[in-house]
Motif scaffolding. Sequence first.
Motif, mmCIF file in Angstrom:
data_model
loop_
_atom_site.group_PDB
_atom_site.id
_atom_site.type_symbol
_atom_site.label_atom_id
_atom_site.label_comp_id
_atom_site.label_asym_id
_atom_site.label_seq_id
_atom_site.Cartn_x
_atom_site.Cartn_y
_atom_site.Cartn_z
ATOM 1 N N GLU A 77 1.377 -1.588 41.621
ATOM 2 C CA GLU A 77 0.266 -1.672 40.682
ATOM 3 C C GLU A 77 -1.081 -1.433 41.357
ATOM 4 O OE1 GLU A 77 0.532 -5.136 38.177
ATOM 5 O OE2 GLU A 77 2.658 -4.800 37.819
ATOM 6 N N CYS A 97 -5.859 -8.598 41.093
ATOM 7 C CA CYS A 97 -5.235 -9.816 41.632
ATOM 8 C C CYS A 97 -4.708 -10.674 40.488
ATOM 9 C CB CYS A 97 -6.251 -10.623 42.442
ATOM 10 S SG CYS A 97 -6.906 -9.723 43.845
ATOM 11 N N ALA A 98 -3.546 -11.212 40.690
ATOM 12 C CA ALA A 98 -2.927 -12.048 39.667
ATOM 13 C C ALA A 98 -2.969 -13.515 40.096
ATOM 14 C CB ALA A 98 -1.489 -11.623 39.433
ATOM 15 N N SER A 99 -3.096 -14.383 39.116
ATOM 16 C CA SER A 99 -2.993 -15.813 39.360
ATOM 17 C C SER A 99 -1.511 -16.169 39.453
ATOM 18 C CB SER A 99 -3.685 -16.577 38.233
ATOM 19 O OG SER A 99 -3.086 -16.261 36.991
ATOM 20 N N GLY A 138 0.857 -14.964 36.889
ATOM 21 C CA GLY A 138 1.034 -13.530 36.729
ATOM 22 C C GLY A 138 -0.063 -12.841 35.945
ATOM 23 N N GLU A 139 -1.020 -13.592 35.451
ATOM 24 C CA GLU A 139 -2.128 -13.016 34.690
ATOM 25 C C GLU A 139 -3.246 -12.590 35.636
ATOM 26 O OE1 GLU A 139 -2.206 -12.468 31.317
ATOM 27 O OE2 GLU A 139 -0.109 -13.092 31.381
ATOM 28 N N TRP A 140 -4.001 -11.572 35.207
ATOM 29 C CA TRP A 140 -5.123 -11.092 36.011
ATOM 30 C C TRP A 140 -6.173 -12.186 36.090
ATOM 31 C CZ3 TRP A 140 -10.059 -8.552 34.294
ATOM 32 C CH2 TRP A 140 -10.786 -8.087 35.386
ATOM 33 N N ASN A 141 -6.655 -12.473 37.308
ATOM 34 C CA ASN A 141 -7.621 -13.554 37.490
ATOM 35 C C ASN A 141 -9.067 -13.060 37.588
ATOM 36 O OD1 ASN A 141 -7.924 -12.556 40.085
ATOM 37 N ND2 ASN A 141 -6.816 -14.218 41.081
#
Length: 133
Positions: free
Chosen positions: A71, A97-99, A102-105
């Motif tokens: 990604e 970057c994901a938290s 798995g969500e974008w932070n």
Amino acid sequence: MSEQQLLPIRIKKVLGPMNAGTAVLLGNDEKTFVMFIGIYEGNALLRELNGETPPRPMTHDLLSNVLAGFELKIKRIVISDIVDNTFCATLTLEQACASPDGEWNGRRNLVQIDARPSDCLVLALKEQVEIFA
């Protein structure tokens, strides 16, 4: 090199490949410059310009697939310098970057990589990314 000094450029014409290599005319409406690249790189560039898909993945296809798998996106390609009559390029990659869930932070990792301009030109076409000089 500052952002203000960068100008968008495009591939204007490809001459070759011939035994001695491939000439690529790059520039914008005001200026044009020529870059000489190898025969194989010239073939890869022409394949992308012509929308041809090889029967098996080539090196640039592999890199494109690796970027997609992790990604990563090509944020920018810059023909950045000339050293000893050789063009240099900088490939800037971006990763969201994901938290832990798995969500974008809201953060992004950026990495700049010294690269051959010929490879960057093929990737720019493949990934539909603007080229700067």
